[in-house]
Enzyme design. Structure first.
Site, short mmCIF file in Angstrom:
data_model
loop_
_atom_site.label_atom_id
_atom_site.label_comp_id
_atom_site.label_asym_id
_atom_site.label_seq_id
_atom_site.Cartn_x
_atom_site.Cartn_y
_atom_site.Cartn_z
N ARG A 67 1.62 -4.90 12.04
CA ARG A 67 1.01 -5.15 13.16
C ARG A 67 1.18 -6.36 13.89
O ARG A 67 1.58 -7.67 13.09
CB ARG A 67 -0.41 -5.07 13.12
CG ARG A 67 -1.20 -3.81 13.07
CD ARG A 67 -1.24 -2.86 14.47
NE ARG A 67 -1.69 -1.60 14.26
CZ ARG A 67 -0.90 -0.44 14.16
NH1 ARG A 67 0.23 -0.63 13.92
NH2 ARG A 67 -1.47 0.67 14.05
N HIS A 103 7.89 -0.57 18.79
CA HIS A 103 6.96 0.29 17.86
C HIS A 103 7.25 1.76 17.79
O HIS A 103 6.71 2.54 18.04
CB HIS A 103 5.56 0.23 19.00
CG HIS A 103 4.40 0.46 17.68
ND1 HIS A 103 3.10 -0.39 17.81
CD2 HIS A 103 4.35 1.14 16.58
CE1 HIS A 103 2.37 0.20 16.74
NE2 HIS A 103 2.83 0.93 15.97
N GLU A 151 1.52 -5.71 22.81
CA GLU A 151 2.38 -4.37 23.29
C GLU A 151 1.94 -4.04 24.36
O GLU A 151 0.78 -3.65 24.73
CB GLU A 151 2.32 -3.41 22.00
CG GLU A 151 3.03 -4.10 20.91
CD GLU A 151 3.04 -2.82 19.70
OE1 GLU A 151 2.42 -1.81 19.81
OE2 GLU A 151 3.40 -3.35 18.65
N GLY A 176 0.82 -1.30 -0.02
CA GLY A 176 0.04 0.02 -0.05
C GLY A 176 0.60 1.23 0.04
O GLY A 176 1.91 1.51 -0.56
N ARG A 177 0.49 2.31 0.59
CA ARG A 177 1.10 3.63 0.75
C ARG A 177 2.49 3.20 1.25
O ARG A 177 3.51 3.74 0.63
CB ARG A 177 0.48 4.54 1.50
CG ARG A 177 -1.10 5.15 0.76
CD ARG A 177 -1.41 6.00 1.87
NE ARG A 177 -2.34 5.09 2.94
CZ ARG A 177 -3.27 4.91 3.13
NH1 ARG A 177 -4.44 5.41 2.59
NH2 ARG A 177 -3.84 4.06 4.42
N ILE A 178 2.44 2.56 2.40
CA ILE A 178 3.99 2.57 3.10
C ILE A 178 4.82 1.28 2.46
O ILE A 178 5.95 1.35 1.91
CB ILE A 178 3.93 2.28 4.47
CG1 ILE A 178 2.99 3.39 5.30
CG2 ILE A 178 4.97 1.87 5.25
CD1 ILE A 178 2.76 3.00 6.73
P1 NAP Z 1 -2.61 0.91 3.21
O1 NAP Z 1 -1.93 1.97 2.17
O2 NAP Z 1 -3.94 0.86 3.31
O3 NAP Z 1 -1.88 -0.35 2.63
C1 NAP Z 1 -2.26 -1.65 3.32
C2 NAP Z 1 -1.83 -2.68 2.12
O4 NAP Z 1 -2.22 -4.01 2.87
C3 NAP Z 1 -2.59 -2.55 0.84
O5 NAP Z 1 -1.88 -2.70 -0.19
C4 NAP Z 1 -3.73 -3.80 1.07
O6 NAP Z 1 -4.18 -4.19 -0.27
C5 NAP Z 1 -2.79 -4.77 1.74
N1 NAP Z 1 -3.97 -5.63 2.66
C6 NAP Z 1 -4.87 -5.29 3.27
N2 NAP Z 1 -5.45 -6.58 3.82
C7 NAP Z 1 -4.59 -7.44 3.31
C8 NAP Z 1 -4.56 -8.82 3.35
N3 NAP Z 1 -5.93 -9.14 4.13
N4 NAP Z 1 -3.84 -9.64 2.96
C9 NAP Z 1 -2.83 -9.13 2.18
N5 NAP Z 1 -2.80 -7.61 1.79
C10 NAP Z 1 -3.68 -6.85 2.48
O7 NAP Z 1 -2.22 1.22 4.28
P2 NAP Z 1 -0.62 1.94 5.00
O8 NAP Z 1 -0.79 3.51 5.11
O9 NAP Z 1 0.59 1.59 3.81
O10 NAP Z 1 -0.47 1.25 6.23
C11 NAP Z 1 -0.22 -0.16 6.53
C12 NAP Z 1 -0.30 -0.60 7.92
O11 NAP Z 1 1.24 -0.32 8.22
C13 NAP Z 1 -1.15 -0.05 8.73
O12 NAP Z 1 -2.43 -0.52 8.69
C14 NAP Z 1 -0.51 -0.19 10.20
O13 NAP Z 1 -0.82 -1.41 10.57
C15 NAP Z 1 0.91 -0.24 9.85
N6 NAP Z 1 1.55 0.69 10.29
C16 NAP Z 1 2.79 0.55 11.30
C17 NAP Z 1 3.16 1.46 11.94
C18 NAP Z 1 4.40 1.52 12.89
O14 NAP Z 1 4.64 2.29 13.71
N7 NAP Z 1 5.08 0.19 12.97
C19 NAP Z 1 3.41 2.96 11.36
C20 NAP Z 1 2.61 3.14 10.20
C21 NAP Z 1 1.57 2.03 9.87
P3 NAP Z 1 -5.46 -4.87 -0.68
O15 NAP Z 1 -6.74 -4.11 -0.34
O16 NAP Z 1 -5.38 -5.25 -2.19
O17 NAP Z 1 -5.57 -6.06 0.10
C1 8YV Z 2 1.93 4.94 15.69
C2 8YV Z 2 1.22 3.36 13.87
O1 8YV Z 2 2.81 4.42 16.35
O2 8YV Z 2 0.05 4.68 12.47
C3 8YV Z 2 0.20 3.65 12.72
O3 8YV Z 2 -0.68 2.64 12.36
O4 8YV Z 2 1.18 2.14 14.34
C4 8YV Z 2 2.14 4.15 14.27
O5 8YV Z 2 2.32 5.21 13.59
C5 8YV Z 2 0.86 4.91 16.70
O6 8YV Z 2 -0.59 4.90 15.87
C6 8YV Z 2 0.66 5.78 17.41
O7 8YV Z 2 0.30 5.55 18.61
#
Ligand code: NAP
Ligand code: 8YV
Length: 326
Positions: free
Chosen positions: A232, A279, A261, A153-155
């Site tokens: 996640r 995280h 967590e 996706g975006r990230i």
């Molecule tokens: P996004 O743009 O919505 O991208 C999510 C991607 O996952 C999409 O390409 C989607 O494609 C795919 N997806 C969704 N459900 C799926 C499934 N069941 N199986 C396989 N692929 C699937 O979201 P984003 O902004 O990139 O963020 C993604 C995730 O990163 C967030 O939801 C969050 O949990 C995590 N995150 C973590 C941190 C951190 O601090 N560690 C920070 C920011 C985000 P399809 O719809 O085609 O399946």
């Molecule tokens: C943050 C995240 O750590 O954006 C998310 O999905 O997991 C992280 O950017 C969290 O949301 C802040 O509490």
């Protein structure tokens, strides 16, 4: 003209401090600790907006009869019961895009640290062991690795672009293939794990991805396999991962997120072939400020115009939001 200062907004006490200060300045902010019990009765009856990260369940929403909008700090909103919010006609927003580069940088940093063992090498130096001998050559290198991204996706795309620039081949698995990239698409996670040796998780949490990376997927990734998770913690079966790392089913893991967590299993903490971060993928002051600004802008836009800047897709798809404005 709407006076934001007159609008009662429930704000989680543990909100990023820069954002909390601004919310208090702009709105009639009522602080709480995330639980219904911590909200005084008068605030429950009054609040029209909520600025929060983490869990927002049906009971919390239902304790707030005037609630119109949940402005969530974070792009991942798996803690919010969006189906219930939609059934109540509530607006739900998240903080997409403003954190893409920070999180992608972290994923790449975590991958390098895992493969080249930099945290352990640094300990070797700090603990004075370099004077008695060089740090051992690392069995792993990024050279020659093939990357599989679950969640392009975006990230995920920002991660792919970085690793493409490192000269590595990229494949991915989403529920649907993207039409705007040339990376190889694999229709199942198992196919992806079989096709690559480095699996990077950037998908959302929630029921659909719960423990998707299980013993079977780790087996498919294989003995040279590296798992990186910035999506996640719930996406990975932690028990299966510990067993795979202990037994050599896969080689190493780099994790920024965990199932429960801030608790990390003792067995994971004891593993030399795991790099563990608390995280912090988006946790620079600038990026957290940008996320907080979007939380504020969504609230302000909602109360001024009845529209939100970044509604979550489920709310946009439902197409109905009740706006109770005076
Ligand atoms: P996004 O743009 O919505 O991208 C999510 C991607 O996952 C999409 O390409 C989607 O494609 C795919 N997806 C969704 N459900 C799926 C499934 N069941 N199986 C396989 N692929 C699937 O979201 P984003 O902004 O990139 O963020 C993604 C995730 O990163 C967030 O939801 C969050 O949990 C995590 N995150 C973590 C941190 C951190 O601090 N560690 C920070 C920011 C985000 P399809 O719809 O085609 O399946
Ligand atoms: C943050 C995240 O750590 O954006 C998310 O999905 O997991 C992280 O950017 C969290 O949301 C802040 O509490």
């Amino acid at each position: 003209m709407v006076q934001l200062k007159e609008i009662p907004v429930l704000v989680h006490r543990r909100t990023n401090p820069d954002t909390l200060a601004r919310l208090v300045e702009l709105f009639d902010a009522r602080l709480f600790d995330g639980t219904v019990e911590s909200i005084p009765q008068a605030d429950r009856a009054a609040v029209r907006g909520m600025a929060i990260m983490g869990k927002v369940d049906a009971a919390l929403m239902d304790a707030l009869p005037q609630l119109e909008i949940i402005s969530h700090f974070g792009v991942g909103y798996d803690g919010v019961d969006v189906a219930h919010a939609v059934s109540r006609g509530l607006m739900v927003t998240n903080t997409p895009d403003v954190l893409n580069d920070e999180v992608a940088d972290t994923a790449v940093g975590l991958l390098l640290n895992t493969v080249r063992e930099f945290p352990t090498a640094e300990r070797h130096l700090r603990e004075g062991r370099w004077t008695s001998g060089a740090y051992p050559l690392t069995p792993m290198t990024l050279r020659g690795r093939s990357i599989g991204i679950m969640g392009l996706g975006r990230i995920g795309l920002a991660v792919a672009k970085r690793l493409e620039a490192f000269g590595l081949p990229i494949a991915y698995h989403n529920r649907k293939p993207r039409t705007d990239v040339a990376y190889r698409y694999l229709p199942t996670l198992k196919d992806l794990a079989e096709a690559v040796d480095t699996l990077v998780i950037v998908a959302p949490g929630g029921a659909e991805t719960d423990r998707a990376v299980n013993a079977d997927i780790l087996q498919a990734l294989g003995p040279n396999g590296v798992l990186i998770n910035v999506g996640r913690g719930t996406i990975v079966d932690e028990e299966a991962l510990v067993e795979a790392l202990e037994s050599g089913t896969i080689r190493a893991a780099g994790l920024d997120v965990f199932a429960r967590e801030p608790h990390v299993p003792e067995r994971l903490l004891a593993l030399p072939n795991a790099v563990l971060l608390p995280h912090v993928a988006s946790a620079s002051r600038a990026t957290r400020q940008a996320m907080g600004q979007l939380v504020i802008d969504n609230l302000a836009e909602w109360f001024a115009k009845g529209e939100a800047i970044t509604p979550v897709p489920e709310v946009s798809a439902a197409g109905h939001v009740d706006r109770k404005r005076d």
